[in-house]
Design a protein around this motif. Structure first.
Motif, PDB file in Angstrom:
ATOM      1  N   PHE A  72      50.278  49.921  25.146  1.00 47.94           N
ATOM      2  CA  PHE A  72      49.999  51.270  24.637  1.00 47.94           C
ATOM      3  C   PHE A  72      49.706  52.226  25.790  1.00 47.94           C
ATOM      4  N   TYR A  77      55.001  51.858  22.969  1.00 44.74           N
ATOM      5  CA  TYR A  77      54.415  51.764  21.642  1.00 44.74           C
ATOM      6  C   TYR A  77      55.048  50.669  20.795  1.00 44.74           C
ATOM      7  N   THR A  78      56.347  50.484  20.922  1.00 46.97           N
ATOM      8  CA  THR A  78      56.999  49.404  20.189  1.00 46.97           C
ATOM      9  C   THR A  78      56.482  48.058  20.677  1.00 46.97           C
ATOM     10  N   ALA A  80      53.593  47.519  22.034  1.00 41.23           N
ATOM     11  CA  ALA A  80      52.200  47.405  21.581  1.00 41.23           C
ATOM     12  C   ALA A  80      52.154  46.858  20.158  1.00 41.23           C
ATOM     13  N   ALA A  81      53.035  47.354  19.294  1.00 38.17           N
ATOM     14  CA  ALA A  81      53.069  46.873  17.908  1.00 38.17           C
ATOM     15  C   ALA A  81      53.443  45.391  17.851  1.00 38.17           C
ATOM     16  N   GLY A 133      58.865  46.604  15.257  1.00 36.78           N
ATOM     17  CA  GLY A 133      59.004  46.588  16.704  1.00 36.78           C
ATOM     18  C   GLY A 133      59.816  45.410  17.214  1.00 36.78           C
ATOM     19  N   VAL A 141      58.569  52.615  17.173  1.00 36.44           N
ATOM     20  CA  VAL A 141      57.184  52.748  16.721  1.00 36.44           C
ATOM     21  C   VAL A 141      56.582  53.991  17.380  1.00 36.44           C
ATOM     22  N   ARG A 143      53.654  56.729  18.627  1.00 35.59           N
ATOM     23  CA  ARG A 143      52.366  56.629  19.322  1.00 35.59           C
ATOM     24  C   ARG A 143      51.226  56.509  18.311  1.00 35.59           C
ATOM     25  N   ALA A 146      51.157  53.083  16.691  1.00 37.33           N
ATOM     26  CA  ALA A 146      50.671  52.082  17.645  1.00 37.33           C
ATOM     27  C   ALA A 146      49.163  52.209  17.841  1.00 37.33           C
TER      28      ALA A 146
END
Length: 179
Positions: A72, A77-78, A80-81, A133, A141, A143, A146
């Protein structure tokens, strides 16, 4: 080849008291471009600050969650997911679920009374976001999603590992006094 460029920053050019040459090091990640400032003598990251997870969360689960945060922080963000989903998988395994599929493992936690209604819904929403993701699609994804995933996953971990243990301690103490 290193993933980091390194710059050494000295206050006066002299070694520290332990004979180490640098006071601070500034690391620049070549993959994401994010800098990190370290106090070299203490081997302590000064910036960006890392917020530790609560005590009681197993190290293997905390490691996955910290990697989700790192993704993140790097605007990934993807990723992170996906790491949040991986954290959930680890939590289910650590909690002793017998089901391999995450959907079923979360249901098993619910059926065994380890998570309730809204927490189960949260966990399933995080699983779906992690699937988004993990599998190629035109939709990445966001921000915001996430960030919410990180917050909800941390709340779930705190419930499973911290609050549940605190409540059990409280109940045991109260029961011991009653006897």
């Amino acid at each position: 080849m290193s993933l980091f460029d390194e710059w050494v920053i000295r206050r006066d050019g002299a070694p520290d008291q332990a004979g180490r040459p640098a006071d601070f090091k500034l690391w620049g990640c070549l993959a994401c471009g994010q800098p990190q400032l370290w106090n070299e003598p203490e081997d302590q990251r000064l910036w960006p600050q890392v917020t530790a997870l609560a005590e009681g969360i197993p190290a293997s689960i905390a490691r996955e969650m910290m990697e989700a945060r790192a993704c993140f922080d790097a605007d990934l963000y993807t990723a992170a997911a996906v790491m949040v989903r991986r954290t959930l998988e680890g939590m289910c395994i650590e909690q002793g679920t017998q089901k391999k599929a995450l959907f079923q493992a979360l249901q098993e936690l619910r059926d065994n009374g380890k998570i309730e209604g809204r927490l189960f819904d949260w966990a399933q929403a995080l699983r779906v976001l992690g699937n988004q993701g993990a599998h190629f699609s035109e939709e990445s994804v966001s921000r915001e999603d996430a960030a919410d995933a990180l917050s909800l996953a941390e709340a779930l971990l705190n419930y499973i590992y911290v609050f549940t243990a605190k409540y059990e301690e409280f109940q045991n103490r109260r029961q011991a006094r009653a006897n």
